[in-house]
Design a protein around this motif. Structure first.
Motif, PDB file in Angstrom:
ATOM      1  N   VAL A 122      57.753  36.110  38.660  1.00  0.00           N
ATOM      2  CA  VAL A 122      57.146  37.218  37.905  1.00  0.00           C
ATOM      3  C   VAL A 122      56.957  38.422  38.821  1.00  0.00           C
ATOM      4  CG1 VAL A 122      55.060  37.978  36.696  1.00  0.00           C
ATOM      5  CG2 VAL A 122      56.017  35.709  36.237  1.00  0.00           C
ATOM      6  N   LYS A 123      57.333  39.610  38.335  1.00  0.00           N
ATOM      7  CA  LYS A 123      57.204  40.831  39.122  1.00  0.00           C
ATOM      8  C   LYS A 123      55.892  41.540  38.847  1.00  0.00           C
ATOM      9  CE  LYS A 123      59.295  45.368  39.926  1.00  0.00           C
ATOM     10  NZ  LYS A 123      60.376  46.322  39.535  1.00  0.00           N
ATOM     11  N   ARG A 124      55.446  41.500  37.593  1.00  0.00           N
ATOM     12  CA  ARG A 124      54.225  42.218  37.209  1.00  0.00           C
ATOM     13  C   ARG A 124      53.384  41.350  36.300  1.00  0.00           C
ATOM     14  NH1 ARG A 124      54.677  48.025  34.313  1.00  0.00           N
ATOM     15  NH2 ARG A 124      55.355  48.549  36.436  1.00  0.00           N
ATOM     16  N   ILE A 125      52.062  41.429  36.467  1.00  0.00           N
ATOM     17  CA  ILE A 125      51.146  40.680  35.608  1.00  0.00           C
ATOM     18  C   ILE A 125      50.289  41.668  34.824  1.00  0.00           C
ATOM     19  CG2 ILE A 125      49.116  39.183  35.575  1.00  0.00           C
ATOM     20  CD1 ILE A 125      50.304  37.554  37.749  1.00  0.00           C
ATOM     21  N   ILE A 126      50.321  41.507  33.508  1.00  0.00           N
ATOM     22  CA  ILE A 126      49.421  42.283  32.649  1.00  0.00           C
ATOM     23  C   ILE A 126      48.152  41.450  32.534  1.00  0.00           C
ATOM     24  CG2 ILE A 126      49.148  43.432  30.425  1.00  0.00           C
ATOM     25  CD1 ILE A 126      52.271  43.159  30.183  1.00  0.00           C
ATOM     26  N   LEU A 127      47.137  41.857  33.263  1.00  0.00           N
ATOM     27  CA  LEU A 127      45.934  41.046  33.436  1.00  0.00           C
ATOM     28  C   LEU A 127      45.160  40.867  32.127  1.00  0.00           C
ATOM     29  CD1 LEU A 127      44.698  42.554  36.811  1.00  0.00           C
ATOM     30  CD2 LEU A 127      45.657  40.268  36.463  1.00  0.00           C
ATOM     31  N   ALA A 128      44.365  39.788  32.083  1.00  0.00           N
ATOM     32  CA  ALA A 128      43.520  39.523  30.922  1.00  0.00           C
ATOM     33  C   ALA A 128      42.520  40.652  30.739  1.00  0.00           C
ATOM     34  CB  ALA A 128      42.782  38.196  31.112  1.00  0.00           C
ATOM     35  N   ARG A 129      42.232  40.975  29.503  1.00  0.00           N
ATOM     36  CA  ARG A 129      41.285  42.057  29.210  1.00  0.00           C
ATOM     37  C   ARG A 129      39.843  41.664  29.534  1.00  0.00           C
ATOM     38  NH1 ARG A 129      43.984  43.199  23.350  1.00  0.00           N
ATOM     39  NH2 ARG A 129      45.724  44.477  24.025  1.00  0.00           N
ATOM     40  N   GLU A 130      39.627  40.383  29.795  1.00  0.00           N
ATOM     41  CA  GLU A 130      38.258  39.917  30.050  1.00  0.00           C
ATOM     42  C   GLU A 130      37.812  40.123  31.491  1.00  0.00           C
ATOM     43  OE1 GLU A 130      39.863  38.339  26.445  1.00  0.00           O
ATOM     44  OE2 GLU A 130      40.650  38.087  28.465  1.00  0.00           O
ATOM     45  N   LEU A 131      38.629  40.751  32.318  1.00  0.00           N
ATOM     46  CA  LEU A 131      38.267  40.979  33.725  1.00  0.00           C
ATOM     47  C   LEU A 131      37.437  42.246  33.895  1.00  0.00           C
ATOM     48  CD1 LEU A 131      41.665  40.162  35.471  1.00  0.00           C
ATOM     49  CD2 LEU A 131      39.544  38.868  35.694  1.00  0.00           C
ATOM     50  N   SER A 132      36.518  42.196  34.847  1.00  0.00           N
ATOM     51  CA  SER A 132      35.783  43.402  35.226  1.00  0.00           C
ATOM     52  C   SER A 132      36.599  44.171  36.262  1.00  0.00           C
ATOM     53  CB  SER A 132      34.422  43.033  35.816  1.00  0.00           C
ATOM     54  OG  SER A 132      34.588  42.420  37.095  1.00  0.00           O
ATOM     55  N   LEU A 133      36.235  45.411  36.489  1.00  0.00           N
ATOM     56  CA  LEU A 133      36.949  46.211  37.485  1.00  0.00           C
ATOM     57  C   LEU A 133      36.790  45.609  38.877  1.00  0.00           C
ATOM     58  CD1 LEU A 133      38.626  48.702  38.075  1.00  0.00           C
ATOM     59  CD2 LEU A 133      36.512  50.014  38.307  1.00  0.00           C
ATOM     60  N   GLU A 134      35.627  45.063  39.175  1.00  0.00           N
ATOM     61  CA  GLU A 134      35.409  44.440  40.485  1.00  0.00           C
ATOM     62  C   GLU A 134      36.296  43.216  40.671  1.00  0.00           C
ATOM     63  OE1 GLU A 134      33.656  45.708  42.999  1.00  0.00           O
ATOM     64  OE2 GLU A 134      33.441  47.427  41.650  1.00  0.00           O
ATOM     65  N   GLU A 135      36.488  42.439  39.614  1.00  0.00           N
ATOM     66  CA  GLU A 135      37.379  41.271  39.694  1.00  0.00           C
ATOM     67  C   GLU A 135      38.826  41.707  39.889  1.00  0.00           C
ATOM     68  OE1 GLU A 135      35.243  37.842  37.012  1.00  0.00           O
ATOM     69  OE2 GLU A 135      36.003  39.611  35.960  1.00  0.00           O
ATOM     70  N   ILE A 136      39.220  42.799  39.244  1.00  0.00           N
ATOM     71  CA  ILE A 136      40.578  43.322  39.419  1.00  0.00           C
ATOM     72  C   ILE A 136      40.797  43.763  40.866  1.00  0.00           C
ATOM     73  CG2 ILE A 136      42.154  45.188  38.758  1.00  0.00           C
ATOM     74  CD1 ILE A 136      40.875  45.077  35.961  1.00  0.00           C
ATOM     75  N   LYS A 137      39.782  44.359  41.470  1.00  0.00           N
ATOM     76  CA  LYS A 137      39.884  44.778  42.875  1.00  0.00           C
ATOM     77  C   LYS A 137      40.123  43.578  43.795  1.00  0.00           C
ATOM     78  CE  LYS A 137      36.927  48.898  42.538  1.00  0.00           C
ATOM     79  NZ  LYS A 137      35.637  49.488  42.950  1.00  0.00           N
ATOM     80  N   ILE A 138      39.468  42.468  43.501  1.00  0.00           N
ATOM     81  CA  ILE A 138      39.644  41.260  44.313  1.00  0.00           C
ATOM     82  C   ILE A 138      41.068  40.739  44.186  1.00  0.00           C
ATOM     83  CG2 ILE A 138      38.944  38.842  44.573  1.00  0.00           C
ATOM     84  CD1 ILE A 138      36.118  39.727  43.684  1.00  0.00           C
ATOM     85  N   ILE A 139      41.576  40.712  42.938  1.00  0.00           N
ATOM     86  CA  ILE A 139      42.950  40.260  42.725  1.00  0.00           C
ATOM     87  C   ILE A 139      43.924  41.170  43.457  1.00  0.00           C
ATOM     88  CG2 ILE A 139      44.765  39.978  40.979  1.00  0.00           C
ATOM     89  CD1 ILE A 139      42.584  39.049  39.037  1.00  0.00           C
ATOM     90  N   ARG A 140      43.702  42.477  43.355  1.00  0.00           N
ATOM     91  CA  ARG A 140      44.590  43.435  44.030  1.00  0.00           C
ATOM     92  C   ARG A 140      44.623  43.193  45.537  1.00  0.00           C
ATOM     93  NH1 ARG A 140      48.713  45.828  42.789  1.00  0.00           N
ATOM     94  NH2 ARG A 140      49.122  44.037  44.111  1.00  0.00           N
ATOM     95  N   LYS A 141      43.490  42.826  46.123  1.00  0.00           N
ATOM     96  CA  LYS A 141      43.393  42.578  47.555  1.00  0.00           C
ATOM     97  C   LYS A 141      44.175  41.339  47.968  1.00  0.00           C
ATOM     98  CE  LYS A 141      39.921  41.856  51.187  1.00  0.00           C
ATOM     99  NZ  LYS A 141      38.461  41.728  51.472  1.00  0.00           N
ATOM    100  N   ASN A 142      44.305  40.380  47.044  1.00  0.00           N
ATOM    101  CA  ASN A 142      44.868  39.081  47.398  1.00  0.00           C
ATOM    102  C   ASN A 142      46.329  38.875  47.014  1.00  0.00           C
ATOM    103  OD1 ASN A 142      42.449  38.150  48.521  1.00  0.00           O
ATOM    104  ND2 ASN A 142      41.669  37.503  46.524  1.00  0.00           N
ATOM    105  N   VAL A 143      46.909  39.784  46.233  1.00  0.00           N
ATOM    106  CA  VAL A 143      48.291  39.569  45.785  1.00  0.00           C
ATOM    107  C   VAL A 143      49.135  40.819  46.031  1.00  0.00           C
ATOM    108  CG1 VAL A 143      47.545  37.932  44.018  1.00  0.00           C
ATOM    109  CG2 VAL A 143      47.858  40.338  43.412  1.00  0.00           C
ATOM    110  N   ASN A 144      50.448  40.620  46.032  1.00  0.00           N
ATOM    111  CA  ASN A 144      51.380  41.717  46.310  1.00  0.00           C
ATOM    112  C   ASN A 144      52.109  42.222  45.069  1.00  0.00           C
ATOM    113  OD1 ASN A 144      50.953  41.655  49.190  1.00  0.00           O
ATOM    114  ND2 ASN A 144      52.224  39.809  49.257  1.00  0.00           N
ATOM    115  N   LEU A 145      52.177  41.412  44.029  1.00  0.00           N
ATOM    116  CA  LEU A 145      52.937  41.818  42.861  1.00  0.00           C
ATOM    117  C   LEU A 145      52.231  42.928  42.082  1.00  0.00           C
ATOM    118  CD1 LEU A 145      52.724  38.882  40.264  1.00  0.00           C
ATOM    119  CD2 LEU A 145      50.929  39.632  41.801  1.00  0.00           C
TER     120      LEU A 145
END
Length: 392
Positions: A110-133
């Motif tokens: 998978v090249k891109r993930i359309i994240l679940a709408r149930e995430l907070s902005l802070e949770e998205i920041k954590i994911i961004r820090k941990n993944v490259n896609l």
């Protein structure tokens, strides 16, 4: 970019969608303008769908689609093994909510993930820090009350096994069950519900929050127009507007607002609040910011199942005939005394001194869904939007 669906395998089965020929034309047209096309093939596949899906993939293998939006893991693996040149985007239906899941999907191609709408902005920041896609999130449009759209209400309420004896099959109850996870949602969450006590089955008790009753399953619409700088700073690669069964007016106006917001951010400019108000002039439910921020983490229900419409979409320009004549198509009734406002990507302006023509005659009225000619000395462009005040 735009995202669209073919005749099968997307979660909008009730719209016209694209034939193979139309898909080829749409991709070619979009690429001429330097835009990308992502094809939604994001149903929850059963074995009965897979052979048709394989045939479909073979039919589109030579179309330069920029990405396939897929939910099903089996479908992802099959595409990756047989058509490795297709870029795969994981649908929000997969409800990806953590970094480890993102890493797994990255491993299977998978090249891109359309994240679940149930995430907070802070949770998205954590994911961004941990993944490259690449990461994509929804920023505007209708929200599903169920977890990442995984709803069975439609299946339940339209299931023929629930029919009472001699009950008439109506608008919502068809012979076939309307499966939300196959793109045929009946929008059961937008219905009005009553409370019934088991021994008093004929007594329907209203659940009243105010004069409109209550719509406890009907979520508000998402609107993050005031928070785009925060989302960009969080490292989100792509923003998504929900709009696959909306009008050309809705899509064009909402898109131009967010395009302007993003451009203003990168050019260190301030967005005009009056321009943001354009989002109130398209058809919408009450707005909220979804799960992005702690102060509004729950999807509050709407107070009514009605849409808010400050402006009336009249139609749009199709072609320029000559310096003063334009071919147009109506969306609603147009009367000669309407104060028509024109919308193009750059500005809004009032159309002065126009005439309506139908069958080569000047007319006082254009009916909905008609092709007509608009004569004016004002210079218009193809796909300019025509609207008026909805309070007329």
């Amino acid at each position: 970019a735009v995202y669209i669906g073919a005749k099968y395998f997307s979660l909008r089965s009730k719209t016209q969608n694209f034939t193979i020929e139309e898909l080829i034309e749409a991709v070619d047209y979009s690429h001429k303008f330097g835009k990308k096309v992502y094809l939604a093939t994001n149903i929850f596949f059963h074995d009965s769908h897979f052979e048709k899906f394989k045939i479909f993939l073979n039919n589109i293998k030579d179309i330069p689609i920029d990405g396939l939006i897929i939910t099903d893991i089996g479908a992802i693996v099959y595409v990756r093994e047989n058509y490795p040149y297709f870029s795969i985007h994981l649908s929000t239906q997969a409800n990806t909510t953590n970094s480890e899941s993102c890493k797994f999907y990255e491993k299977i191609g998978v090249k891109r993930i359309i994240l679940a709408r149930e995430l907070s902005l802070e949770e998205i920041k954590i994911i961004r820090k941990n993944v490259n896609l690449e990461l994509e999130t929804f920023i505007h449009g209708a929200m599903c009350i169920s977890y990442s759209g995984r709803c069975l209400l439609s299946n339940y309420f339209t299931n023929k096994s629930l029919y009472r004896k001699n009950e008439k099959i109506g608008e919502m109850k068809k012979v076939e069950t309307r499966d939300a996870n196959l793109g045929d949602c009946s929008q059961s969450c937008r219905w009005e519900y009553y409370l019934v006590e088991k021994t008093r089955k004929n007594q329907f008790l209203e659940i009243g929050e105010d004069d409109n009753g209550t719509f406890i399953l009907s979520s508000k619409d998402l609107n993050l127009s005031s928070h785009i700088p925060q989302l960009i700073s969080a490292g989100i690669n792509s923003f998504k507007i929900e709009g696959r069964m909306k009008s050309i007016y809705y899509i064009s106006n909402v898109t131009r607002v967010y395009r302007k917001i993003i451009d203003c951010f990168y050019n260190n400019q301030t967005i005009d609040n009056e321009f943001l108000d354009e989002l109130n002039k398209v058809s919408h439910r009450e707005y909220c910011t979804g799960f992005y921020f702690d102060e509004n983490k729950a999807l509050l229900p709407t107070k009514t199942n009605e849409y808010t419409r400050e402006s009336l979409f009249l139609g749009y320009i199709l072609d320029v005939v000559n310096d003063t004549t334009y071919l147009a198509k109506s969306a609603n009734q147009i009367l000669k005394n309407y104060k028509i406002e024109v919308i193009d990507p750059e500005r809004n302006y009032i159309l002065e001194n126009y005439e309506l023509y139908y069958d080569d005659k000047i007319v006082d009225e254009i009916k909905p869904n008609e092709f007509f000619y608009l004569k004016t000395n004002t210079k218009l462009k193809p796909f300019c939007i025509l609207r008026t005040d909805n309070n007329l």
